[in-house]
Design a protein around this motif. Sequence first.
Motif, PDB file in Angstrom:
ATOM      1  N   SER A 192       0.827  -1.086  -0.128  1.00 40.39           N
ATOM      2  CA  SER A 192       0.025   0.154  -0.163  1.00 40.39           C
ATOM      3  C   SER A 192       0.721   1.221  -0.073  1.00 40.39           C
ATOM      4  CB  SER A 192      -1.173   0.051   1.113  1.00 40.39           C
ATOM      5  OG  SER A 192      -0.516   0.706   2.179  1.00 40.39           O
ATOM      6  N   LEU A 193       2.040   1.269   0.540  1.00 39.82           N
ATOM      7  CA  LEU A 193       2.978   2.276   0.321  1.00 39.82           C
ATOM      8  C   LEU A 193       3.538   2.531  -0.746  1.00 39.82           C
ATOM      9  CD1 LEU A 193       5.556   1.780   3.568  1.00 39.82           C
ATOM     10  CD2 LEU A 193       3.843   3.784   3.369  1.00 39.82           C
ATOM     11  N   ALA A 194       3.586   1.631  -1.446  1.00 41.55           N
ATOM     12  CA  ALA A 194       4.286   1.441  -2.830  1.00 41.55           C
ATOM     13  C   ALA A 194       3.307   2.313  -3.792  1.00 41.55           C
ATOM     14  CB  ALA A 194       4.771   0.172  -3.401  1.00 41.55           C
ATOM     15  N   ARG A 195       2.009   1.544  -3.576  1.00 47.08           N
ATOM     16  CA  ARG A 195       0.908   2.327  -4.420  1.00 47.08           C
ATOM     17  C   ARG A 195       0.616   3.719  -4.014  1.00 47.08           C
ATOM     18  NH1 ARG A 195      -2.414  -3.271  -4.375  1.00 47.08           N
ATOM     19  NH2 ARG A 195      -1.124  -4.058  -6.222  1.00 47.08           N
ATOM     20  N   ASP A 196       0.980   3.951  -2.817  1.00 43.70           N
ATOM     21  CA  ASP A 196       0.657   5.599  -2.617  1.00 43.70           C
ATOM     22  C   ASP A 196       1.910   6.249  -3.038  1.00 43.70           C
ATOM     23  OD1 ASP A 196      -1.637   5.189  -1.194  1.00 43.70           O
ATOM     24  OD2 ASP A 196      -0.781   5.424   0.791  1.00 43.70           O
ATOM     25  N   GLY A 197       2.856   5.824  -3.717  1.00 45.71           N
ATOM     26  CA  GLY A 197       3.775   6.525  -4.364  1.00 45.71           C
ATOM     27  C   GLY A 197       4.912   6.774  -3.780  1.00 45.71           C
ATOM     28  N   MET A 198       5.347   5.946  -2.443  1.00 43.56           N
ATOM     29  CA  MET A 198       6.470   6.070  -1.696  1.00 43.56           C
ATOM     30  C   MET A 198       7.816   5.551  -2.458  1.00 43.56           C
ATOM     31  SD  MET A 198       8.285   6.741   0.901  1.00 43.56           S
ATOM     32  CE  MET A 198       7.431   7.037   2.213  1.00 43.56           C
ATOM     33  N   THR A 199       9.034   6.213  -2.392  1.00 44.77           N
ATOM     34  CA  THR A 199      10.074   5.453  -3.081  1.00 44.77           C
ATOM     35  C   THR A 199      10.742   4.663  -2.111  1.00 44.77           C
ATOM     36  OG1 THR A 199      10.640   7.828  -4.043  1.00 44.77           O
ATOM     37  CG2 THR A 199      12.388   6.192  -3.964  1.00 44.77           C
ATOM     38  N   MET A 200      10.952   3.460  -2.676  1.00 45.42           N
ATOM     39  CA  MET A 200      11.409   2.383  -1.649  1.00 45.42           C
ATOM     40  C   MET A 200      12.597   1.510  -2.163  1.00 45.42           C
ATOM     41  SD  MET A 200       7.159   1.238  -0.844  1.00 45.42           S
ATOM     42  CE  MET A 200       7.791  -0.376   0.012  1.00 45.42           C
ATOM     43  N   VAL A 201      13.612   1.075  -1.338  1.00 40.76           N
ATOM     44  CA  VAL A 201      14.332   0.250  -1.720  1.00 40.76           C
ATOM     45  C   VAL A 201      14.169  -1.134  -0.778  1.00 40.76           C
ATOM     46  CG1 VAL A 201      16.884  -0.330  -1.681  1.00 40.76           C
ATOM     47  CG2 VAL A 201      16.027   1.826  -2.362  1.00 40.76           C
ATOM     48  N   VAL A 202      13.971  -2.254  -1.193  1.00 40.07           N
ATOM     49  CA  VAL A 202      13.485  -3.345  -0.477  1.00 40.07           C
ATOM     50  C   VAL A 202      14.296  -4.464  -0.779  1.00 40.07           C
ATOM     51  CG1 VAL A 202      11.336  -4.747   0.138  1.00 40.07           C
ATOM     52  CG2 VAL A 202      11.053  -2.580  -0.816  1.00 40.07           C
ATOM     53  N   VAL A 203      15.163  -4.874   0.205  1.00 36.62           N
ATOM     54  CA  VAL A 203      16.101  -6.309   0.292  1.00 36.62           C
ATOM     55  C   VAL A 203      14.667  -7.375   0.680  1.00 36.62           C
ATOM     56  CG1 VAL A 203      17.796  -7.553   1.288  1.00 36.62           C
ATOM     57  CG2 VAL A 203      17.964  -5.093   0.950  1.00 36.62           C
ATOM     58  N   THR A 204      14.409  -8.191  -0.168  1.00 35.31           N
ATOM     59  CA  THR A 204      13.579  -9.292   0.299  1.00 35.31           C
ATOM     60  C   THR A 204      13.704 -10.630  -0.862  1.00 35.31           C
ATOM     61  OG1 THR A 204      11.418  -9.899   0.638  1.00 35.31           O
ATOM     62  CG2 THR A 204      11.527  -8.076  -1.152  1.00 35.31           C
ATOM     63  N   HIS A 205      13.394 -11.714  -0.578  1.00 34.77           N
ATOM     64  CA  HIS A 205      13.340 -12.584  -1.551  1.00 34.77           C
ATOM     65  C   HIS A 205      11.647 -12.938  -1.656  1.00 34.77           C
ATOM     66  CE1 HIS A 205      17.386 -13.575  -0.267  1.00 34.77           C
ATOM     67  NE2 HIS A 205      17.329 -12.805  -1.200  1.00 34.77           N
ATOM     68  N   GLU A 206      11.042 -12.308  -1.417  1.00 33.46           N
ATOM     69  CA  GLU A 206       9.287 -12.367  -1.521  1.00 33.46           C
ATOM     70  C   GLU A 206       8.934 -12.015  -2.915  1.00 33.46           C
ATOM     71  OE1 GLU A 206       7.391 -13.788   0.599  1.00 33.46           O
ATOM     72  OE2 GLU A 206       8.365 -13.673   2.421  1.00 33.46           O
ATOM     73  N   MET A 207       9.213 -13.125  -3.832  1.00 31.35           N
ATOM     74  CA  MET A 207       8.744 -12.696  -5.122  1.00 31.35           C
ATOM     75  C   MET A 207       7.563 -12.245  -5.238  1.00 31.35           C
ATOM     76  SD  MET A 207       9.676 -15.703  -7.826  1.00 31.35           S
ATOM     77  CE  MET A 207      10.232 -16.539  -6.493  1.00 31.35           C
ATOM     78  N   GLY A 208       6.325 -12.731  -4.462  1.00 26.21           N
ATOM     79  CA  GLY A 208       5.004 -11.997  -4.656  1.00 26.21           C
ATOM     80  C   GLY A 208       5.109 -10.556  -4.593  1.00 26.21           C
ATOM     81  N   PHE A 209       5.851 -10.207  -3.588  1.00 31.30           N
ATOM     82  CA  PHE A 209       5.968  -8.656  -3.283  1.00 31.30           C
ATOM     83  C   PHE A 209       6.691  -8.049  -4.547  1.00 31.30           C
ATOM     84  CE2 PHE A 209       8.179  -5.262  -2.220  1.00 31.30           C
ATOM     85  CZ  PHE A 209       7.550  -4.097  -1.727  1.00 31.30           C
ATOM     86  N   ALA A 210       7.560  -8.540  -4.862  1.00 28.36           N
ATOM     87  CA  ALA A 210       8.488  -7.905  -6.041  1.00 28.36           C
ATOM     88  C   ALA A 210       7.441  -7.698  -7.217  1.00 28.36           C
ATOM     89  CB  ALA A 210       9.475  -8.901  -6.224  1.00 28.36           C
ATOM     90  N   ARG A 211       6.787  -8.685  -7.543  1.00 20.54           N
ATOM     91  CA  ARG A 211       5.975  -8.986  -8.805  1.00 20.54           C
ATOM     92  C   ARG A 211       4.893  -7.982  -8.593  1.00 20.54           C
ATOM     93  NH1 ARG A 211       6.178 -13.212 -12.485  1.00 20.54           N
ATOM     94  NH2 ARG A 211       7.772 -14.731 -11.815  1.00 20.54           N
TER      95      ARG A 211
END
Length: 253
Positions: A192-211
């Motif tokens: 939801s943060l991403a959808r609100d336009g926040m600039t984000m750097v995310v270290v994660t292996h959660e592919m669902g989130f990445a996609r």
Amino acid sequence: MAEVTHSTSTPVVELVGVNKHFGELHVLRDIDLTVSKGEVLVVVGPSGSGKSTMCRAINRLEPIDSGTIRVDGVPLPEEGRPLARLRSDVGMVFQSFNLFAHRSVLDNVTLGPVKVRKVKKAEAKDEAMELLSRVGVQDQADKLPAQLSGGQQQRVAIARALAMHPKVMLFDEPTSALDPEMVGEVLDVMVSLARDGMTMVVVTHEMGFARKAGDRVVFMADGQLVEQATPDEFFTHPQSTRAQDFLSKILSH
Ligand SMILES: Nc1ncnc2c1ncn2[C@@H]1O[C@H](COP(=O)(O)OP(=O)(O)O)[C@@H](O)[C@H]1O
Ligand SMILES: [Mg+2]
């Protein structure tokens, strides 16, 4: 999310020729990376490849040996008040929640704005309550962190970072210490943060989130950025042998 102005606007985060050693270990090797306003950059790579060190360098929790890091066009200050201000521009959420154990959830969110941004207490409290409801833990405001579940604590950590009005949010494996049933609630807040336009750097292996939320994936190995692509391209057609090898390991579980 992807803005047409990406190529012309000032990058929110810019790393140019960044190198760092821990003794003999060359942990960041000639890193060049830009993150545009509103972009969600997902960083993946094997353990020990330098992902955390890169995040910590962006926040100057780790000094670098050479190269330049700019946040919103401004090179990272060495120390003192300008550094404190810079840190408040870069929100950070770690794997371990790092909340102040002896302060209430509400205090955890208001302390930074009151101390660093000099916001009045009442105002900080109002905003903190709004942020706590945004991440779905408004009912926990008066509790101590240890009284909350891991997923709730991590959502408080996100609210605390947002309270500083950061220009970019760094997430370093924010769900990897959580019980599986709590991963979704934290990722939902991040989406939801991403959808609100926040600039984000995310270290994660959660592919669902990445996609779902990622604009771009960078693959890091041995301190280098080896490859970058859209999430879909990266997860379906990784180019380098290192990335193919890495994905075959995480996907086989
Ligand atoms: N403070 C430190 N002192 C010495 N070596 C470190 C330190 N922090 C990290 N390292 C080493 O640097 C390498 C990269 O670590 P890190 O950035 O944590 O990788 P990642 O987050 O990708 O797992 C690892 O080999 C790690 O052991
Ligand atoms: Mg790490």
